[in-house]
Design a protein around this motif. Sequence first.
Motif, PDB file in Angstrom:
ATOM      1  N   ALA A 182       1.705   1.947   4.857  1.00 27.30           N
ATOM      2  CA  ALA A 182       0.479   3.266   4.413  1.00 27.30           C
ATOM      3  C   ALA A 182       0.937   4.453   5.126  1.00 27.30           C
ATOM      4  CB  ALA A 182      -0.866   2.666   4.469  1.00 27.30           C
ATOM      5  N   ALA A 183       0.957   4.347   6.441  1.00 26.95           N
ATOM      6  CA  ALA A 183       1.389   5.340   7.098  1.00 26.95           C
ATOM      7  C   ALA A 183       2.810   5.873   6.933  1.00 26.95           C
ATOM      8  CB  ALA A 183       1.314   4.967   8.698  1.00 26.95           C
ATOM      9  N   VAL A 184       3.598   5.243   6.679  1.00 29.96           N
ATOM     10  CA  VAL A 184       5.049   5.798   6.252  1.00 29.96           C
ATOM     11  C   VAL A 184       5.078   6.262   5.024  1.00 29.96           C
ATOM     12  CG1 VAL A 184       7.410   5.101   5.779  1.00 29.96           C
ATOM     13  CG2 VAL A 184       6.491   4.026   7.593  1.00 29.96           C
ATOM     14  N   PRO A 199      14.257   1.021   3.688  1.00 29.93           N
ATOM     15  CA  PRO A 199      14.052   0.999   5.086  1.00 29.93           C
ATOM     16  C   PRO A 199      12.692   0.456   5.434  1.00 29.93           C
ATOM     17  CG  PRO A 199      13.727   3.187   4.206  1.00 29.93           C
ATOM     18  CD  PRO A 199      14.373   2.407   3.008  1.00 29.93           C
ATOM     19  N   THR A 200      11.722   0.239   4.484  1.00 25.42           N
ATOM     20  CA  THR A 200      10.437  -0.187   4.783  1.00 25.42           C
ATOM     21  C   THR A 200      10.134  -1.443   4.422  1.00 25.42           C
ATOM     22  OG1 THR A 200       9.671   0.641   2.518  1.00 25.42           O
ATOM     23  CG2 THR A 200       9.227   2.096   4.509  1.00 25.42           C
ATOM     24  N   ALA A 221       0.929  -1.102  -0.037  1.00 25.92           N
ATOM     25  CA  ALA A 221      -0.009   0.022  -0.024  1.00 25.92           C
ATOM     26  C   ALA A 221       0.900   1.258  -0.243  1.00 25.92           C
ATOM     27  CB  ALA A 221      -0.966  -0.187   1.477  1.00 25.92           C
ATOM     28  N   ARG A 243      10.371  -4.232   6.243  1.00 26.43           N
ATOM     29  CA  ARG A 243       9.917  -5.019   7.225  1.00 26.43           C
ATOM     30  C   ARG A 243       8.426  -4.239   7.480  1.00 26.43           C
ATOM     31  NH1 ARG A 243      14.428  -7.232  10.929  1.00 26.43           N
ATOM     32  NH2 ARG A 243      15.645  -8.474   9.341  1.00 26.43           N
ATOM     33  N   LEU A 244       8.042  -3.188   6.747  1.00 28.33           N
ATOM     34  CA  LEU A 244       6.714  -2.782   7.170  1.00 28.33           C
ATOM     35  C   LEU A 244       5.688  -3.260   6.164  1.00 28.33           C
ATOM     36  CD1 LEU A 244       7.968   0.807   7.883  1.00 28.33           C
ATOM     37  CD2 LEU A 244       7.823  -1.051   9.439  1.00 28.33           C
ATOM     38  N   ARG A 245       4.662  -3.503   6.683  1.00 30.89           N
ATOM     39  CA  ARG A 245       3.512  -3.862   5.638  1.00 30.89           C
ATOM     40  C   ARG A 245       1.867  -3.480   6.242  1.00 30.89           C
ATOM     41  NH1 ARG A 245       6.310  -7.874   8.070  1.00 30.89           N
ATOM     42  NH2 ARG A 245       7.461  -8.567   6.382  1.00 30.89           N
ATOM     43  N   ILE A 259      13.267   4.454  -0.765  1.00 30.61           N
ATOM     44  CA  ILE A 259      11.769   4.295   0.257  1.00 30.61           C
ATOM     45  C   ILE A 259      11.493   2.936   0.458  1.00 30.61           C
ATOM     46  CG2 ILE A 259       9.319   4.644   0.220  1.00 30.61           C
ATOM     47  CD1 ILE A 259      10.752   7.159   1.221  1.00 30.61           C
ATOM     48  N   ILE A 292      -1.025  -1.553   7.241  1.00 26.61           N
ATOM     49  CA  ILE A 292      -1.077  -0.274   7.718  1.00 26.61           C
ATOM     50  C   ILE A 292       0.224   0.693   8.028  1.00 26.61           C
ATOM     51  CG2 ILE A 292      -3.366  -0.578   8.510  1.00 26.61           C
ATOM     52  CD1 ILE A 292      -2.296  -0.108  11.320  1.00 26.61           C
ATOM     53  N   ASN A 293       1.129  -0.243   8.528  1.00 24.68           N
ATOM     54  CA  ASN A 293       2.653   0.476   8.862  1.00 24.68           C
ATOM     55  C   ASN A 293       3.095   1.173   7.624  1.00 24.68           C
ATOM     56  OD1 ASN A 293       2.156  -0.045  11.505  1.00 24.68           O
ATOM     57  ND2 ASN A 293       3.500  -1.891  11.204  1.00 24.68           N
TER      58      ASN A 293
END
Lengths: 229, 566, 285
Positions: B113-115, B103-104, B55, B106-108, B100, B110-111
């Motif tokens: 999306a927020a970043v 660093p992201t 996302a 490990r983020l998936r 971008i 909603i996290n």
Amino acid sequence: MTISADLELAGVTIERAGSLVVRDVAIKAPQGKITVLLGPNGAGRTTLLEGVAGVIPVSEGSALLRGSPLLDMDRLQRQRRGLSFVEQGRTVFAGLTVEENLVIVSSRTQDAYLWFPELVKRKDVLASNLSGGEQQMLVLARALLCKPSFLMIDELSLGLAPLIVQRLLSLLVSLARDGLGVLLVEQYANLALEIGHYAYVMNHGSIVLGGTCSELLSDPTTLHEAYLS
Amino acid sequence: MPRGRALALLIIVVLGVTAGSLMLSDYLTFLATSAVIVGIAAMSVGLLAGQAGLASLCQMSFCGVGAWCACWLNLHLPQIPFLSVLILPPCAAGLSGALIGLPTLRLRGINLAAVTLAFAVACDALFIRIGFPGNETNTGFERPAWLADDHAVLVLGILAFAVVGGGVELLRKTKLGAAWTTIAHSERAAAALGVSVSSAKIVAFAIGAAIAGLAGALMAVQLGTLTGRNFEALTSLAVFSLSIFTAAHFLEGAAIAGLLTVMVPEVLRSLGLPLDLAEFLFGIGAVQALYRGVGIGGNIRAKLVNLTSDQRPIETRHIDVSHPVVARLPQPGSSLTITDLSVTYGQVKAVDHVSFEIPQRGVVALIGPNGAGKSTIIDAVSGFVRDYEGSVRMESTSLEPFAPDARARLGLRRTFQQSRATPHLTALEYLRLSAGRPVTLEESEELLCFFQCCSSHDRIGSLEIGLRRLIEVAGAVVARPRVLLLDEPAAGLAHQQSRILAERIVEIPKRFGCSILLVEHDMSLIQAVCTKVVVIDFGKVIASGPPQQALKSPEVIAAYLGKEVA
Amino acid sequence: MIQSLLVGLIPGSAYALIATSLVLTYRMSGVMNFSQSVVGVFGTYVGLTIYGGGYPQWIAILVGVTVGALLSLVIGTIMTAWFDQASALIKSSVTIALMLALLAVGFRVFGDAPRSIPRLFAGASIAVAGVTFSASVLITTGLALSIGVLLSLILGFTRVGAMLRAVSERRITAELLGIPAAQLIKVVWACSGGITALAITLVAPNRPSNFLTLSLLLIPAMASALFGLFRSVPAALAGGFTLGLIEGASSYFDAVGPYRQAMPFVVILTVLLWSQRKEVWDASR
């Protein structure tokens, strides 16, 4: 012999992701007795209980609790009718303390501590920090605080030491003596048959064997074949 | 649809649209160009969110990066060939996308999306602060002479759209595309197929951002003067919503996204209705599309596929299963050696000093009551649980240094207890992704026939659960593994299927030259296929040996039936 | 320096309150609600209109908060009725779409021109050790803190709070035990809408206020909520005030000031990278 059925299932069929997991199941589980539901993993026992409790929809069939049809009700209505369901895997609210786990069901939590005096000391401990046995006691206590007339339990003994399983089973026996109807799904067949009154064996989604527990205990080859068929 | 025919269709459509566009009035040309550019931007969101499940809410920022670079090149290096204005800015945007993405990783959900939304807002501020090259001097983008006419810009835009769209469609058919689809479904499943999840995600970010960058460069060409307001965070959100609504990872979905953005306001204008109603309609439309589960493009694509697919019945072919497909010489020693394996979750010892071996081409069953630690052992051996104690060796290779995807590529394959075969892929695409080498249609048909599950072009999601599980096993086998870990492959299978599976499991070691560790509850299956059984309870090995013998030991009976052992 | 820190208290209060609402709806429905702040702005603007019509301020605020609550209730009902089983990505996409739709309606109804918004507590101020505390700073901060603390206490120490936590953890199990989960979820949605409307009413006089800029308060609020990973109300409160104070302090340094909007990005990224450093894989097996 006719038995006054408290929970009566007929023709229950449940579909999950396009395949029939439970097929045309009929079970009579009388009040004041423990009815055991046996079978290998994947036989569809959990799905059946979930269907009856309203966790998942049932495609066909009927379920009567004291004569009133359950399947058109939502979970809350079934619960208010007196049906309690202990799910598989010790579903405590991990972020709540023992007392909180109980108080959300009923403010009369002292009953729970009478059934399980072990929990008194652990009153203010988070449920996630309890041992497996204590968690199962908590889950059972929570279900009993709902004052059910019929209790369904999925895998009471899962991952518990034999001593604790014995302890929980003997509690069930005394509750049944006081009039509670119990439908128990259990992986340890012998343990369950020793304390139960009636038993059904489920395999590949259907009931393949039924009878009194003593009949099944006395004929281990038939039981064995029902599992392996 | 065969690739050649699809390409021909695309070229005809592009030529037709191009020819038609030359006849448009100036105003309509402007609108059409805007539509094409929005279409390209929508495709960048579609690729990331629709296909790879990432996302990203900052695609307009990447657009802005592209546009900024195009303006800068035009202002400071006017002598370079025009084509580089269409190539360098997407590269710069792609680079920023990768930055971008890095660093992201490990983020998936909603996290992520927020970043990305916060990044979009930060870019907003940055663009407004530093402005676009040429803003201070009021010099706009200067087009070369051959692009001076707006119709030429439109044709350029259509060509760019066709190239990007064709590229995205082609990518979907490649291993990378299949990997993205699988990652969107389950990252673990992707890693178990040998896909490096991190690099696939970064590449997705880079390509998505590059496409957005191209859209930005085209905006510079079309509009001449740009400001930060063209690339607001809110526009990113709108494009995101629009892309989900139209399923813009499909070419036709992206085209519809572009057309809607320009046509809806025009229709409203001609009806005398307020223009901001358009946003409202988009919002409501998107909610409705999400509720029904597929975007507009998805609907069209499903119909197209139905029209063109030839509905052949599966031929039942006789396969000679006796001779091996993979002639691998048996190595000396065990195929898999587990020594002193322990896994601790918090205070619970889920696996407690477990040791056993799997012989070359052996089939070993791992059994025990629920919660005994069987799946944890599989997770540790396949590398999904990293911090275990003890060692796992495959033949002579120690596996500890390797991540799950690397272990999979080394020849250690697993299946999952809950079927994780990617529902959006066809069986053939899935096998190709898993194999990591070219798989011919012939080979795929033969393998699928071996497991009697489906034909190569069946979409996995359209099959019933039992068949999906068989495809998962087929996917593991097609990779020609040395060790195969099957976690309850017979769960959810009908009786007949379970019998076929048992027959196949017996044949796999001979035919494909691998050994098997099988976690299973179905005792008849175990007795039929296994040479050795390892029984565990409370994380410990309580018995092992040939099935008949091990299953009769008092400890095992106690573990299974709950009798206390004196 | 201290004076500019204080300036950050008012936006900090607003971030803290909106972040708290975000945490509440996320925990109850698994929705990262992008439409949260738009809903609040709606309430605020309705309140403004009422105030402009000559009604007393407190009635205007009350009506605004109620409108925010009702609007949020509607969205909550849509989310639970249609998207209960959907993935987090789909749920977020839905709220993004709703946000855009509501923004469009907002522009239509209220226009997008900046409005001058009356100060709630004009005038009075106290000076302590050379630092001036204006009444609005004190009251706003106090209100935000007390709402936040009150909510934390309710959640942490009452029977209803325990029920809410139970529902957020295992909704089906809670229903099997007779807890009316659906109703509770709706109540929480309504409350979060009301709180957001109040928060925006508080901060609006100190902002360049048009419908859009106020709606974008969502982003710093999200950053604040991420302090507690969308799970903890006290952490969201702390996050909100921290962010507000950083913002206030940054206005003191000329070099950083213009990049104030980039601050949430840095904060979000840092918080997430730290908290998710061990999350190598998606959902557990």
